[in-house]
Design a protein around this motif. Structure first.
Motif, short mmCIF file in Angstrom:
data_model
loop_
_atom_site.label_atom_id
_atom_site.label_comp_id
_atom_site.label_asym_id
_atom_site.label_seq_id
_atom_site.Cartn_x
_atom_site.Cartn_y
_atom_site.Cartn_z
N LEU A 1 5.39 -8.43 3.18
CA LEU A 1 5.05 -8.11 1.80
C LEU A 1 6.27 -8.34 0.90
O LEU A 1 7.38 -7.94 1.24
N ASP A 2 6.05 -9.00 -0.23
CA ASP A 2 7.14 -9.20 -1.18
C ASP A 2 7.48 -7.90 -1.91
O ASP A 2 8.64 -7.55 -2.05
N ILE A 3 6.44 -7.22 -2.39
CA ILE A 3 6.62 -6.00 -3.17
C ILE A 3 5.62 -4.94 -2.75
O ILE A 3 4.43 -5.25 -2.56
N VAL A 4 6.09 -3.72 -2.62
CA VAL A 4 5.21 -2.56 -2.44
C VAL A 4 5.45 -1.61 -3.61
O VAL A 4 6.59 -1.26 -3.91
N LEU A 5 4.37 -1.21 -4.27
CA LEU A 5 4.43 -0.26 -5.37
C LEU A 5 4.02 1.11 -4.86
O LEU A 5 2.86 1.34 -4.52
N TRP B 1 1.63 -8.40 -2.12
CA TRP B 1 2.00 -7.07 -2.56
C TRP B 1 0.98 -6.04 -2.13
O TRP B 1 -0.13 -6.36 -1.73
N ALA B 2 1.41 -4.78 -2.23
CA ALA B 2 0.58 -3.68 -1.77
C ALA B 2 0.78 -2.48 -2.68
O ALA B 2 1.82 -2.32 -3.32
N LEU B 3 -0.24 -1.63 -2.74
CA LEU B 3 -0.18 -0.35 -3.43
C LEU B 3 -0.03 0.74 -2.37
O LEU B 3 -0.73 0.73 -1.36
N GLU C 1 -3.18 -5.17 -0.62
CA GLU C 1 -3.27 -4.23 0.50
C GLU C 1 -3.00 -2.81 0.04
O GLU C 1 -2.28 -2.58 -0.95
N LEU C 2 -3.57 -1.84 0.74
CA LEU C 2 -3.34 -0.42 0.47
C LEU C 2 -2.60 0.20 1.65
O LEU C 2 -2.94 -0.05 2.80
#
Length: 391
Positions: free
Chosen positions: A7-11, A36-38, A59-60
């Motif tokens: 994943l590049d970014i996870v928020l 990316w993912a939340l 993705e979650l």
């Protein structure tokens, strides 16, 4: 089996007020191939956020600040982690620890000086050893001030290398309101003056100082600025400390850099009223029943309406002087605390993930970690950096 760094970014904190705005910004503006993912505690609430975005491929990830293993797993998969889960002094440390140990870049929007100092003391060396960039204050605290000062120094240096003492003031004006999360973070900081001072001393004892150079925030006083036409109220925020740390790390700021930070008002009445209000609130925070009562008045997870945010704006004027050179610049944009903060935070993460940047690690400021690259991103995103006057 999931591959590391898939994943590049996870928020993290996507179901909160500001987190939702960051998610919206990424869904609309990020590259189509962004992985990316939340992340958050409740999968059902994360699903609702994803549905509102119309991004079924996001993705979650279920993760909780009270479950360190979930944060370790999250950090191991991401190149960059964004977190909007505050107050950071209460909830932030486990994720900083996980990212520092995993060598994962980290960005937040904290304006809490004690948290930033404690994270430096506890994890700067760990992050340096593992190649992680820990970048705090990537929202209105403190990007317009840190990058605004960076931009101003760059413009001043266009007339030649800065070899004499450089003084700069930043003057903030805005008509915006704040969210419940911001209010509770401010209450927490005001209630802990001794702990803040202790954390600052611990940091100074560990922090390396450049040889032959100095950079520091000034201790300004209430006064009238005839050039700008405002009464200046000193602001007790994290911003002057962030700006001074950039000046300490970057030789372009010259051998001696001093930064003063103010709110600008048109009348003395507003300036004095602001000073009395801040002082009174700080005193009230030392009384637990009053602190609890004030906390009940504004709930966390709330914020201004979209209509109110659309009418909000900010400006920060910078005036820098070095010898016979002087430059006046301005940074300006829309709603500072939420719309523009979400933009700044998201663009900071994208910058760390995809741009060619200086080789840095550990606890670093936005100017040091991203500098010109983030400045270009924010200008492209509609935040204005301009020269008002140069002489």
């Amino acid at each position: 089996m999931t591959n590391p760094r898939d994943l590049d970014i996870v928020l993290f904190g996507a179901t909160g007020f500001t987190g939702g705005l960051v998610a919206e910004y990424l869904a609309e503006h990020a590259p189509q191939d962004l992985r990316w993912a939340l992340a958050g505690r409740s999968l059902s609430r994360l699903e609702a956020v994803r549905d509102s975005l119309g991004s079924t491929d996001v993705e979650l990830i279920q993760a909780d600040v009270n479950d360190s293993s979930s944060l370790v797993a999250l950090a191991a998969r991401a190149r960059v982690v964004i977190t909007t889960v505050g107050p950071y002094l209460e909830f932030g440390e486990p994720l900083v620890k996980a990212c520092a140990e995993a060598g994962t870049d980290y960005v937040d929007l904290t304006g809490e000086p004690e948290f930033v100092d404690r994270m430096f003391v506890n994890y700067d060396a760990v992050a340096r050893a593992n190649g992680a960039r820990i970048v705090h204050a990537c929202g209105f605290d403190s990007i317009p001030h840190d990058l605004g000062a960076f931009y101003t120094v760059r413009e001043l240096a266009a007339g030649g290398e800065i070899t004499e003492p450089l003084t700069m003031k930043g003057v903030v004006r805005s008509n915006a309101t704040f969210s419940g999360g911001t209010f509770h973070s401010a209450l927490g900081q005001m209630s802990r003056p001794r702990q803040m001072a202790a954390a600052s001393r611990e940091r100074r004892a560990l922090e390396e100082r450049p040889v032959g150079r100095r950079s520091r925030p000034a201790k300004p006083a209430l006064g009238r600025d005839r050039e700008l036409g405002y009464w200046l109220l000193p602001l007790p925020t994290i911003d002057p400390f962030i700006v001074a740390r950039s000046g300490q790390a970057l030789e372009a700021y010259g051998p001696s850099f001093t930064y003063s930070h103010f709110a600008g008002t048109k009348t003395l009445r507003f300036a004095v009223g602001g000073a009395v209000g801040v002082g009174g609130l700080a005193l009230a925070m030392q009384v637990p029943p009053l602190r609890a009562k004030l906390g009940e008045r504004v709930k966390q997870g709330t914020g201004p309406s979209e209509g109110r945010r659309e009418k909000s704006w900010f400006t920060v004027d910078f005036v820098a002087e070095c010898g016979d050179r002087k430059v006046h610049t301005k940074v300006s944009g829309g709603d500072p605390g939420y719309t523009e903060t979400a933009k700044m935070l998201a663009e900071s993460a994208l910058c760390l993930a995809f741009d060619t940047l200086p080789e840095t690690s550990g606890s670093v400021t936005t100017a040091v970690a991203m500098g010109d690259a983030l400045l270009a991103r924010l200008q492209a995103a509609g935040i204005r950096f301009e020269v008002v006057d140069a002489s």
